[in-house]
Design a protein around this motif. Structure first.
Motif, PDB file in Angstrom:
ATOM      1  N   ASP A  13      13.547  85.910 -44.648  1.00  0.00           N
ATOM      2  CA  ASP A  13      15.192  86.403 -45.522  1.00  0.00           C
ATOM      3  C   ASP A  13      15.778  86.480 -45.729  1.00  0.00           C
ATOM      4  O   ASP A  13      16.719  88.051 -45.548  1.00  0.00           O
ATOM      5  CB  ASP A  13      14.234  86.836 -47.034  1.00  0.00           C
ATOM      6  N   GLY A  14      16.177  86.575 -44.379  1.00  0.00           N
ATOM      7  CA  GLY A  14      17.367  86.534 -43.219  1.00  0.00           C
ATOM      8  C   GLY A  14      17.170  87.753 -42.722  1.00  0.00           C
ATOM      9  O   GLY A  14      18.328  87.993 -41.376  1.00  0.00           O
ATOM     10  N   ARG A  15      16.116  88.500 -42.172  1.00  0.00           N
ATOM     11  CA  ARG A  15      15.294  89.506 -41.250  1.00  0.00           C
ATOM     12  C   ARG A  15      14.768  88.800 -40.444  1.00  0.00           C
ATOM     13  O   ARG A  15      13.874  88.397 -40.328  1.00  0.00           O
ATOM     14  CB  ARG A  15      14.722  89.844 -42.428  1.00  0.00           C
ATOM     15  N   MET A  16      15.286  88.793 -38.811  1.00  0.00           N
ATOM     16  CA  MET A  16      15.002  89.080 -37.900  1.00  0.00           C
ATOM     17  C   MET A  16      13.688  89.278 -37.042  1.00  0.00           C
ATOM     18  O   MET A  16      14.692  90.788 -37.085  1.00  0.00           O
ATOM     19  CB  MET A  16      15.537  87.701 -36.921  1.00  0.00           C
ATOM     20  N   ILE A  17      12.406  88.658 -36.978  1.00  0.00           N
ATOM     21  CA  ILE A  17      11.541  88.927 -36.017  1.00  0.00           C
ATOM     22  C   ILE A  17      10.639  87.872 -35.447  1.00  0.00           C
ATOM     23  O   ILE A  17      10.923  87.255 -35.057  1.00  0.00           O
ATOM     24  CB  ILE A  17      10.391  89.928 -37.631  1.00  0.00           C
ATOM     25  N   ALA A  18      11.249  88.881 -34.180  1.00  0.00           N
ATOM     26  CA  ALA A  18       9.778  88.274 -32.676  1.00  0.00           C
ATOM     27  C   ALA A  18       9.348  88.951 -32.232  1.00  0.00           C
ATOM     28  O   ALA A  18       9.192  90.348 -31.918  1.00  0.00           O
ATOM     29  CB  ALA A  18      11.531  87.715 -32.797  1.00  0.00           C
ATOM     30  N   PHE A  19       9.098  88.271 -31.343  1.00  0.00           N
ATOM     31  CA  PHE A  19       8.079  89.166 -29.709  1.00  0.00           C
ATOM     32  C   PHE A  19       7.114  87.845 -29.374  1.00  0.00           C
ATOM     33  O   PHE A  19       7.562  86.736 -29.269  1.00  0.00           O
ATOM     34  CB  PHE A  19       7.261  89.512 -30.911  1.00  0.00           C
ATOM     35  N   ASP A  20       7.296  88.711 -27.934  1.00  0.00           N
ATOM     36  CA  ASP A  20       6.413  87.509 -26.290  1.00  0.00           C
ATOM     37  C   ASP A  20       5.104  87.084 -27.320  1.00  0.00           C
ATOM     38  O   ASP A  20       4.377  88.266 -27.915  1.00  0.00           O
ATOM     39  CB  ASP A  20       6.359  88.153 -25.662  1.00  0.00           C
ATOM     40  N   VAL A  21       4.428  85.805 -26.723  1.00  0.00           N
ATOM     41  CA  VAL A  21       2.789  85.809 -27.694  1.00  0.00           C
ATOM     42  C   VAL A  21       2.547  85.574 -26.532  1.00  0.00           C
ATOM     43  O   VAL A  21       1.300  86.577 -25.936  1.00  0.00           O
ATOM     44  CB  VAL A  21       3.326  84.430 -27.640  1.00  0.00           C
ATOM     45  N   CYS A  22       2.492  84.980 -25.447  1.00  0.00           N
ATOM     46  CA  CYS A  22       1.717  85.120 -24.106  1.00  0.00           C
ATOM     47  C   CYS A  22       2.173  83.883 -22.888  1.00  0.00           C
ATOM     48  O   CYS A  22       3.359  83.480 -22.534  1.00  0.00           O
ATOM     49  CB  CYS A  22       0.221  83.785 -24.364  1.00  0.00           C
ATOM     50  N   GLY A  49      -0.865  80.200 -32.509  1.00  0.00           N
ATOM     51  CA  GLY A  49      -1.333  79.668 -34.128  1.00  0.00           C
ATOM     52  C   GLY A  49      -1.213  81.506 -34.706  1.00  0.00           C
ATOM     53  O   GLY A  49      -1.494  81.362 -35.895  1.00  0.00           O
ATOM     54  N   ASN A  50      -2.147  82.238 -33.701  1.00  0.00           N
ATOM     55  CA  ASN A  50      -2.114  84.026 -34.114  1.00  0.00           C
ATOM     56  C   ASN A  50      -1.937  84.362 -33.996  1.00  0.00           C
ATOM     57  O   ASN A  50      -1.285  85.328 -35.388  1.00  0.00           O
ATOM     58  CB  ASN A  50      -3.061  84.305 -32.896  1.00  0.00           C
ATOM     59  N   ALA A  51      -0.486  84.477 -33.898  1.00  0.00           N
ATOM     60  CA  ALA A  51       1.077  84.665 -33.517  1.00  0.00           C
ATOM     61  C   ALA A  51       2.266  84.403 -35.392  1.00  0.00           C
ATOM     62  O   ALA A  51       2.127  85.208 -35.802  1.00  0.00           O
ATOM     63  CB  ALA A  51       1.861  84.363 -32.465  1.00  0.00           C
ATOM     64  N   VAL A  52       1.492  83.082 -35.174  1.00  0.00           N
ATOM     65  CA  VAL A  52       2.246  82.692 -36.685  1.00  0.00           C
ATOM     66  C   VAL A  52       1.423  83.386 -38.163  1.00  0.00           C
ATOM     67  O   VAL A  52       1.659  83.613 -38.837  1.00  0.00           O
ATOM     68  CB  VAL A  52       2.042  81.335 -37.065  1.00  0.00           C
ATOM     69  N   SER A  53       0.289  83.587 -37.768  1.00  0.00           N
ATOM     70  CA  SER A  53      -1.085  83.528 -38.889  1.00  0.00           C
ATOM     71  C   SER A  53      -0.607  85.230 -39.139  1.00  0.00           C
ATOM     72  O   SER A  53      -0.720  85.778 -40.424  1.00  0.00           O
ATOM     73  CB  SER A  53      -1.991  83.639 -38.640  1.00  0.00           C
ATOM     74  N   ALA A  54      -0.420  85.964 -37.720  1.00  0.00           N
ATOM     75  CA  ALA A  54       0.407  87.575 -38.210  1.00  0.00           C
ATOM     76  C   ALA A  54       1.629  87.260 -39.106  1.00  0.00           C
ATOM     77  O   ALA A  54       0.733  88.901 -39.182  1.00  0.00           O
ATOM     78  CB  ALA A  54       0.236  88.003 -36.598  1.00  0.00           C
ATOM     79  N   ILE A  55       2.540  87.236 -38.720  1.00  0.00           N
ATOM     80  CA  ILE A  55       3.369  86.960 -39.098  1.00  0.00           C
ATOM     81  C   ILE A  55       3.297  86.694 -40.656  1.00  0.00           C
ATOM     82  O   ILE A  55       3.622  87.464 -42.088  1.00  0.00           O
ATOM     83  CB  ILE A  55       4.454  86.238 -38.632  1.00  0.00           C
ATOM     84  N   LEU A  56       1.959  85.868 -41.389  1.00  0.00           N
ATOM     85  CA  LEU A  56       2.592  84.793 -42.562  1.00  0.00           C
ATOM     86  C   LEU A  56       1.757  86.869 -43.002  1.00  0.00           C
ATOM     87  O   LEU A  56       1.766  86.802 -44.472  1.00  0.00           O
ATOM     88  CB  LEU A  56       1.247  83.906 -42.715  1.00  0.00           C
ATOM     89  N   GLU A  57       0.570  87.303 -42.001  1.00  0.00           N
ATOM     90  CA  GLU A  57      -0.271  87.985 -42.855  1.00  0.00           C
ATOM     91  C   GLU A  57       0.210  89.420 -42.973  1.00  0.00           C
ATOM     92  O   GLU A  57       0.025  90.209 -44.552  1.00  0.00           O
ATOM     93  CB  GLU A  57      -1.519  88.554 -42.361  1.00  0.00           C
ATOM     94  N   HIS A  72      -2.854  92.910 -24.926  1.00  0.00           N
ATOM     95  CA  HIS A  72      -1.709  92.415 -25.806  1.00  0.00           C
ATOM     96  C   HIS A  72      -1.605  91.915 -26.694  1.00  0.00           C
ATOM     97  O   HIS A  72      -1.079  91.836 -27.975  1.00  0.00           O
ATOM     98  CB  HIS A  72      -1.103  92.062 -24.691  1.00  0.00           C
ATOM     99  N   TYR A  73      -2.998  90.295 -27.008  1.00  0.00           N
ATOM    100  CA  TYR A  73      -3.480  90.165 -27.690  1.00  0.00           C
ATOM    101  C   TYR A  73      -3.413  90.769 -29.132  1.00  0.00           C
ATOM    102  O   TYR A  73      -3.502  90.461 -30.258  1.00  0.00           O
ATOM    103  CB  TYR A  73      -4.217  88.840 -27.421  1.00  0.00           C
ATOM    104  N   ARG A  74      -4.197  92.368 -28.969  1.00  0.00           N
ATOM    105  CA  ARG A  74      -4.751  93.006 -29.819  1.00  0.00           C
ATOM    106  C   ARG A  74      -3.534  94.488 -30.347  1.00  0.00           C
ATOM    107  O   ARG A  74      -3.350  95.236 -31.647  1.00  0.00           O
ATOM    108  CB  ARG A  74      -6.044  94.204 -29.365  1.00  0.00           C
ATOM    109  N   ASN A  75      -2.136  93.910 -29.632  1.00  0.00           N
ATOM    110  CA  ASN A  75      -1.465  95.009 -30.399  1.00  0.00           C
ATOM    111  C   ASN A  75      -0.798  94.175 -31.288  1.00  0.00           C
ATOM    112  O   ASN A  75      -0.486  93.440 -31.529  1.00  0.00           O
ATOM    113  CB  ASN A  75      -0.561  95.464 -28.912  1.00  0.00           C
ATOM    114  N   PRO A  76      -0.172  94.689 -32.137  1.00  0.00           N
ATOM    115  CA  PRO A  76       0.610  94.437 -33.426  1.00  0.00           C
ATOM    116  C   PRO A  76       2.336  94.761 -32.796  1.00  0.00           C
ATOM    117  O   PRO A  76       2.718  94.590 -31.698  1.00  0.00           O
ATOM    118  CB  PRO A  76       0.865  95.341 -34.613  1.00  0.00           C
TER     119      PRO A  76
END
Length: 373
Positions: free
Chosen positions: A175-184, A271-279, A226-230
């Protein structure tokens, strides 16, 4: 009143495939932006530069300082060649440089991209803007990813933005707010495996398509803190070289099986990264649109594998590949746009993406050669 900039953006990524150069026109009319990519090149690094950049994080201080200066001069010379080749008249250059150290954790608060801006400006004679990450890190942020500012203003109309370079990163427009992070780690690992049989990279995933997923290797690759960190969170090439590459080195498998397993690792983590954002953001699963860029987006086998993961997780995702020039040069375009925002005194690094205490206006300015009449 419309204001126009003609800008060169430079990007040297962790995959070490060369210096990406993009020449763009940006038209600003209040809060509205229009733009066009007018010329572009990727100048491959010769083997000496590739090796020096790859090993620089473990060299002594004098070698580091010299390389910082030399790389600035080198990029300035490449810019001059690019300008002459295409007959251009740019207003300025905006350079990301090459990341050697990236440790934004509270105990260090440090990131460093080599390529001295003063040396670059003098070598090409153009005003130059560099050092786009450090201010955000001092504000408590990760200093990365920077891409969401371009995703928001230059590439509207998508829910997710995936860039698969040496390191894969993900942005989302909430909704206009950008979030982002490095995945792998991504192309860095695939290129490492391909190099074992004398290839620069695995074109279209042909190597991986002839291999099998090996569960023990997949588990080793997935088993990192890294994969366990939010999020927000970021990665560095040093992390890739010190933590992920050794896993591949000590594993006795065929290059085909290694490449296939790395593709599975990348796909699962995306896939995990997208799911984490959705949740975390409380988003319902619905049809989404994703813009995919970076060299890895041209790997058809990898992209098919990512789509399979989305389908398995029941995430309806329409993955869109823009024209090849955008796929390859989006990050250089980003740097040019960040330079425009810096000159306009507008925020170009978003706290929602980096975790900093505030949005910021980042970039150090060097005048270049002053022309006399």
């Amino acid at each position: 009143m419309t204001k126009t900039y003609h800008a060169i953006g430079l990007m040297s990524g962790s995959s070490l495939d060369g210096l990406d150069i993009a020449f763009c026109r940006f038209d600003l009319d209040g809060e509205k932006f229009s733009w066009e990519l007018l010329a572009h090149d990727c100048v491959p690094f010769d083997p000496r530069w590739t090796m020096r950049l790859k090993k620089l994080y473990s060299q002594d201080a004098l070698t580091f300082a010299k390389t910082h200066t030399f790389f600035g001069h080198y990029m300035g010379e490449l810019v001059s060649d690019f300008v002459r080749k295409h007959g251009l008249d740019p207003d300025f250059v905006a350079s990301h440089g090459h990341t050697v150290f990236h440790e934004p954790e509270p105990e260090t608060r440090m990131t460093f991209q080599i390529g001295d801006g003063a040396a670059l400006a003098v070598a090409c004679g153009l005003p130059t803007i560099t050092n786009f990450r450090q201010h955000d890190v001092r504000l408590g942020g990760e200093g990365a990813p920077l891409a969401p500012i371009a995703d928001k203003y230059l590439f509207p109309g998508y829910d997710f933005y995936l860039n698969i370079g040496g390191i894969a990163n993900l942005s989302a427009n909430i909704d206009g707010r950008m979030i982002a992070f490095d995945v792998c780690a991504a192309n860095t690992l695939l290129n490492f495996v391909a190099a074992q049989i004398g290839l620069d990279y695995d074109r279209d995933g042909r190597l991986a398509s002839n291999g099998e997923v090996r569960e023990f290797l997949l588990n080793d690759l997935n088993n990192d803190y890294h994969y366990r960190n939010p999020y927000p969170k970021s990665l560095s090439n040093k992390w890739v070289q010190s933590r992920m590459v050794p896993i591949l080195i000590r594993t006795r498998l065929s290059p085909e099986d290694k490449a296939r397993t790395v593709c599975e690792h990348i796909s699962l983590q995306i896939g995990n990264a997208v799911s984490a954002i959705l949740e975390r953001e409380g988003l319902e699963k619905r049809p989404f649109r994703m813009l995919a860029t970076g060299g890895g987006a041209l790997n058809r086998f990898l992209m098919d594998n990512i789509q399979e993961v989305f389908d398995h997780e029941r995430i309806e995702m329409d993955v869109v590949l823009p024209p090849a020039s955008i796929v390859k040069f989006k990050e250089a375009i980003l740097m040019a746009f960040m330079g425009v925002l810096r000159l306009e005194n507008r925020q170009n690094v978003l706290r929602s993406a980096t975790g900093a205490s505030q949005d910021s206006i980042s970039g150090a300015f060097y005048q270049g050669t002053i022309k006399t009449i």
